[in-house]
Design an enzyme around this catalytic site. Sequence first.
Site, PDB file in Angstrom:
ATOM      1  N   TRP A  57      19.191 -25.829  47.769  1.00 19.73           N
ATOM      2  CA  TRP A  57      18.235 -25.058  46.979  1.00 19.73           C
ATOM      3  C   TRP A  57      17.996 -25.638  45.585  1.00 19.73           C
ATOM      4  CZ3 TRP A  57      20.757 -23.863  42.603  1.00 19.73           C
ATOM      5  CH2 TRP A  57      22.149 -23.806  42.664  1.00 19.73           C
ATOM      6  N   ARG A  61      13.148 -36.984  49.533  1.00 23.99           N
ATOM      7  CA  ARG A  61      14.102 -38.087  49.575  1.00 23.99           C
ATOM      8  C   ARG A  61      14.571 -38.360  51.005  1.00 23.99           C
ATOM      9  NH1 ARG A  61      19.052 -37.801  45.292  1.00 23.99           N
ATOM     10  NH2 ARG A  61      20.182 -36.844  47.007  1.00 23.99           N
ATOM     11  N   LYS A 119      15.188 -28.283  57.620  1.00 23.08           N
ATOM     12  CA  LYS A 119      15.664 -26.914  57.392  1.00 23.08           C
ATOM     13  C   LYS A 119      15.987 -26.764  55.911  1.00 23.08           C
ATOM     14  CE  LYS A 119      19.451 -24.965  57.137  1.00 23.08           C
ATOM     15  NZ  LYS A 119      19.040 -24.142  55.971  1.00 23.08           N
ATOM     16  N   PRO A 120      15.072 -26.126  55.163  1.00 23.97           N
ATOM     17  CA  PRO A 120      15.356 -25.935  53.740  1.00 23.97           C
ATOM     18  C   PRO A 120      16.385 -24.818  53.540  1.00 23.97           C
ATOM     19  CG  PRO A 120      13.287 -24.864  54.318  1.00 23.97           C
ATOM     20  CD  PRO A 120      13.782 -25.548  55.577  1.00 23.97           C
ATOM     21  N   ALA A 121      16.959 -24.748  52.341  1.00 23.61           N
ATOM     22  CA  ALA A 121      17.884 -23.653  52.021  1.00 23.61           C
ATOM     23  C   ALA A 121      17.124 -22.327  52.080  1.00 23.61           C
ATOM     24  CB  ALA A 121      18.473 -23.871  50.630  1.00 23.61           C
ATOM     25  N   GLY A 131      24.164 -31.107  50.457  1.00 18.01           N
ATOM     26  CA  GLY A 131      24.722 -29.791  50.165  1.00 18.01           C
ATOM     27  C   GLY A 131      26.184 -29.915  49.808  1.00 18.01           C
ATOM     28  N   SER A 132      26.919 -28.848  50.047  1.00 16.62           N
ATOM     29  CA  SER A 132      28.315 -28.832  49.611  1.00 16.62           C
ATOM     30  C   SER A 132      29.196 -29.667  50.551  1.00 16.62           C
ATOM     31  CB  SER A 132      28.818 -27.391  49.584  1.00 16.62           C
ATOM     32  OG  SER A 132      28.714 -26.838  50.880  1.00 16.62           O
ATOM     33  N   GLU A 161      24.994 -36.288  51.623  1.00 19.41           N
ATOM     34  CA  GLU A 161      24.943 -36.279  50.152  1.00 19.41           C
ATOM     35  C   GLU A 161      25.633 -35.002  49.726  1.00 19.41           C
ATOM     36  OE1 GLU A 161      23.854 -38.629  48.249  1.00 19.41           O
ATOM     37  OE2 GLU A 161      22.710 -39.883  49.625  1.00 19.41           O
ATOM     38  N   ARG A 187      20.498 -30.249  32.475  1.00 21.04           N
ATOM     39  CA  ARG A 187      19.359 -30.383  33.374  1.00 21.04           C
ATOM     40  C   ARG A 187      19.603 -29.480  34.586  1.00 21.04           C
ATOM     41  NH1 ARG A 187      17.211 -34.474  37.346  1.00 21.04           N
ATOM     42  NH2 ARG A 187      19.363 -34.958  37.790  1.00 21.04           N
ATOM     43  N   CYS A 220      24.164 -31.916  41.602  1.00 23.63           N
ATOM     44  CA  CYS A 220      25.358 -32.606  42.097  1.00 23.63           C
ATOM     45  C   CYS A 220      25.758 -33.704  41.119  1.00 23.63           C
ATOM     46  CB  CYS A 220      25.079 -33.198  43.467  1.00 23.63           C
ATOM     47  SG  CYS A 220      23.608 -34.211  43.458  1.00 23.63           S
ATOM     48  N   GLU A 253      33.581 -28.066  41.193  1.00 25.82           N
ATOM     49  CA  GLU A 253      32.207 -28.248  40.745  1.00 25.82           C
ATOM     50  C   GLU A 253      31.772 -26.966  40.018  1.00 25.82           C
ATOM     51  OE1 GLU A 253      29.714 -29.022  44.144  1.00 25.82           O
ATOM     52  OE2 GLU A 253      28.442 -30.360  42.997  1.00 25.82           O
ATOM     53  N   SER A 257      19.097 -40.859  38.333  1.00 27.56           N
ATOM     54  CA  SER A 257      18.279 -40.762  39.543  1.00 27.56           C
ATOM     55  C   SER A 257      16.981 -41.549  39.427  1.00 27.56           C
ATOM     56  CB  SER A 257      17.934 -39.297  39.818  1.00 27.56           C
ATOM     57  OG  SER A 257      19.114 -38.550  39.884  1.00 27.56           O
TER      58      SER A 257
HETATM   59  P1  NAD Z   1      25.313 -25.533  50.822  1.00 26.51           P
HETATM   60  O1  NAD Z   1      26.201 -26.522  51.466  1.00 26.51           O
HETATM   61  O2  NAD Z   1      25.743 -24.118  50.775  1.00 26.51           O
HETATM   62  O3  NAD Z   1      23.898 -25.524  51.542  1.00 26.51           O
HETATM   63  C1  NAD Z   1      23.146 -26.688  51.748  1.00 26.51           C
HETATM   64  C2  NAD Z   1      22.257 -26.492  52.949  1.00 26.51           C
HETATM   65  O4  NAD Z   1      23.074 -26.298  54.102  1.00 26.51           O
HETATM   66  C3  NAD Z   1      21.347 -25.276  52.883  1.00 26.51           C
HETATM   67  O5  NAD Z   1      20.143 -25.581  53.544  1.00 26.51           O
HETATM   68  C4  NAD Z   1      22.121 -24.241  53.654  1.00 26.51           C
HETATM   69  O6  NAD Z   1      21.287 -23.246  54.203  1.00 26.51           O
HETATM   70  C5  NAD Z   1      22.718 -25.095  54.744  1.00 26.51           C
HETATM   71  N1  NAD Z   1      23.923 -24.546  55.368  1.00 26.51           N
HETATM   72  C6  NAD Z   1      24.835 -23.687  54.857  1.00 26.51           C
HETATM   73  N2  NAD Z   1      25.789 -23.444  55.767  1.00 26.51           N
HETATM   74  C7  NAD Z   1      25.475 -24.166  56.858  1.00 26.51           C
HETATM   75  C8  NAD Z   1      26.089 -24.343  58.134  1.00 26.51           C
HETATM   76  N3  NAD Z   1      27.219 -23.729  58.453  1.00 26.51           N
HETATM   77  N4  NAD Z   1      25.500 -25.175  59.015  1.00 26.51           N
HETATM   78  C9  NAD Z   1      24.366 -25.825  58.694  1.00 26.51           C
HETATM   79  N5  NAD Z   1      23.737 -25.697  57.514  1.00 26.51           N
HETATM   80  C10 NAD Z   1      24.293 -24.875  56.616  1.00 26.51           C
HETATM   81  O7  NAD Z   1      24.994 -26.109  49.393  1.00 26.51           O
HETATM   82  P2  NAD Z   1      24.016 -25.499  48.293  1.00 26.51           P
HETATM   83  O8  NAD Z   1      24.736 -24.381  47.616  1.00 26.51           O
HETATM   84  O9  NAD Z   1      22.670 -25.228  48.848  1.00 26.51           O
HETATM   85  O10 NAD Z   1      23.849 -26.736  47.307  1.00 26.51           O
HETATM   86  C11 NAD Z   1      24.775 -27.028  46.345  1.00 26.51           C
HETATM   87  C12 NAD Z   1      25.673 -28.160  46.789  1.00 26.51           C
HETATM   88  O11 NAD Z   1      24.879 -29.271  47.159  1.00 26.51           O
HETATM   89  C13 NAD Z   1      26.564 -28.658  45.689  1.00 26.51           C
HETATM   90  O12 NAD Z   1      27.855 -28.916  46.194  1.00 26.51           O
HETATM   91  C14 NAD Z   1      25.890 -29.948  45.247  1.00 26.51           C
HETATM   92  O13 NAD Z   1      26.757 -30.871  44.637  1.00 26.51           O
HETATM   93  C15 NAD Z   1      25.355 -30.444  46.525  1.00 26.51           C
HETATM   94  N6  NAD Z   1      24.253 -31.380  46.288  1.00 26.51           N
HETATM   95  C16 NAD Z   1      24.481 -32.697  46.530  1.00 26.51           C
HETATM   96  C17 NAD Z   1      23.484 -33.610  46.285  1.00 26.51           C
HETATM   97  C18 NAD Z   1      23.710 -35.065  46.537  1.00 26.51           C
HETATM   98  O14 NAD Z   1      22.719 -35.795  46.597  1.00 26.51           O
HETATM   99  N7  NAD Z   1      24.934 -35.541  46.688  1.00 26.51           N
HETATM  100  C19 NAD Z   1      22.242 -33.180  45.800  1.00 26.51           C
HETATM  101  C20 NAD Z   1      22.040 -31.823  45.571  1.00 26.51           C
HETATM  102  C21 NAD Z   1      23.069 -30.924  45.831  1.00 26.51           C
END
Ligand code: NAD
Length: 486
Positions: A156, A165, A180-182, A234-235, A256, A284, A290, A387, A447
């Site tokens: 998100w 990207r 699949k967006p957040a 994501g995480s 990522e 920012r 991340c 984090e 970036s």
């Molecule tokens: P998140 O892992 O909770 O969610 C990311 C995505 O995964 C969302 O679309 C979410 O709906 C989906 N998701 C959640 N649970 C899932 C599951 N069990 N199976 C499949 N998909 C699932 O992370 P977030 O809170 O949306 O984003 C923040 C995290 O993303 C932070 O840890 C940040 O560091 C990381 N991030 C990394 C980068 C990078 O390029 N390395 C860039 C941006 C964010």
Amino acid sequence: MADERTILDAVPDGLLIGGAWRTAARRFDVTDPSTGDVIKQVADGTPDDGLAALAAAHDAFPAWSRTPARERAELLRRAFDLLQERADDIALLMTLEMGKPLAESRAEVTYGGEFLRWFGEEAARIQGRYGANPEGTGRMIVTRHPVGPCYLITPWNFPLAMATRKIAPALAAGCTVVVKPASLTPLTTLAFAQLQLDAGLPAGVVNVVTTTSSGPVSEAIIGDPRLRKLSFTGSTEVGRSLLAQAADGVLRTSMELGGNAPFVVFEDADLDAAVDGAMAAKFRNIGQACTAANRFVVHRSVADEFARRVTERVDALRVGRGTEDGVTIGPLIDDRAVAKADELVRDAVDRGATLRTGGSTVDRPGTFYEATVLSDVPRESRLMREEIFGPVLAITPFDDEDEAVAVANGTEYGLVSYVYTRDLARGQRMIERLETGMLGLNVGVVSNAAAPFGGVKQSGLGREGGAEGIGEYLETRYTLTPDPFA
Ligand code: NAD
């Protein structure tokens, strides 16, 4: 720029499958984190919808993968041009669903758009090689081919750029995708998908499934043999579980994941530049990046002065709704994020850190947290290990270079590091000693669409952007033929 309601009403609210917007039996709310108001409802996709989207991507793949690279490039370029035309509306949409100040949303439109331009250019440069084998008995031909249908999961915090990207290199390589967006921020992706259709993208090349059932929808798609690649941002926690699921089908994966970036300021640094860099690296996206600097590791001889100067700058930041003029700190994404930032600050203060400014929630609707500076933060504090993902700048002092390196590397993450020094040799030593995928050497934001973005250790696998980015969506095939002169 159109007004908020007109922009929201124009966003499709269905699932994009095979070039058509489909309704779903259920819908879910999208809220504005700066007010808590529901701004739109969108389709809540099921695992069956996910599989229908994958089927559409699978069916579209043969024709798209054979579409000449120049045509694929031109479609990406048209999407880039359309994005420039709609930049103001998309930026406002992003601010409404995610909260970041409008100026930052505009910057994300620029950054996100660059992936369309860059990978459009890269599409025409997918090359192989031809040569004699060392024995002289044959010719070796190396060709590169799109991997196939891809599943792209985005977070998100950068609703546009994290999607472009992935989508741009996939399409440039000749792959088709399910995105699949957040569920917290689906609107920007939906608007961008419509933009791609408007740019002339054939049906089924990009499919979008919005859902509150990320786990079951993803499990169905990842478990289907038609899928050839998973790319996730994501995480680390979710990434790890997706990697385990991807193992069954031995899928290509790009991950990522999270970061815990050190921001190291040596005693010889240009302190003005370091303070500027710190503000960008920390605040920012309201600290929700991340790449956000998580630990400010500052030489003891300049730590107090650095803390004084950043505190002065932080006191001048303005908290508010991202659409208001002059606002630099918008809301955090939700209540959980506010509670976590507050917990981490309390934990550090309880352990003896000095609270220089901030440190509280903000008394207004929405999910706001004050921009905060902490100094003399004990190393065992949670915010040195976890984090933060919020506007909290935590400073810990160090005494010599070895200690700085040990602190910087003392984490399971390795996404990005920042170093400020005027000593060239020291800077070069940092390039070699820091365990990091990226390094900002006297800069606070790294970036760039033309650069390989990604992490080492538990920050991920693979790279997005740069010449490396398209390779994530290509397979290498080797062919041997006999010596044609034999
Ligand atoms: P998140 O892992 O909770 O969610 C990311 C995505 O995964 C969302 O679309 C979410 O709906 C989906 N998701 C959640 N649970 C899932 C599951 N069990 N199976 C499949 N998909 C699932 O992370 P977030 O809170 O949306 O984003 C923040 C995290 O993303 C932070 O840890 C940040 O560091 C990381 N991030 C990394 C980068 C990078 O390029 N390395 C860039 C941006 C964010």
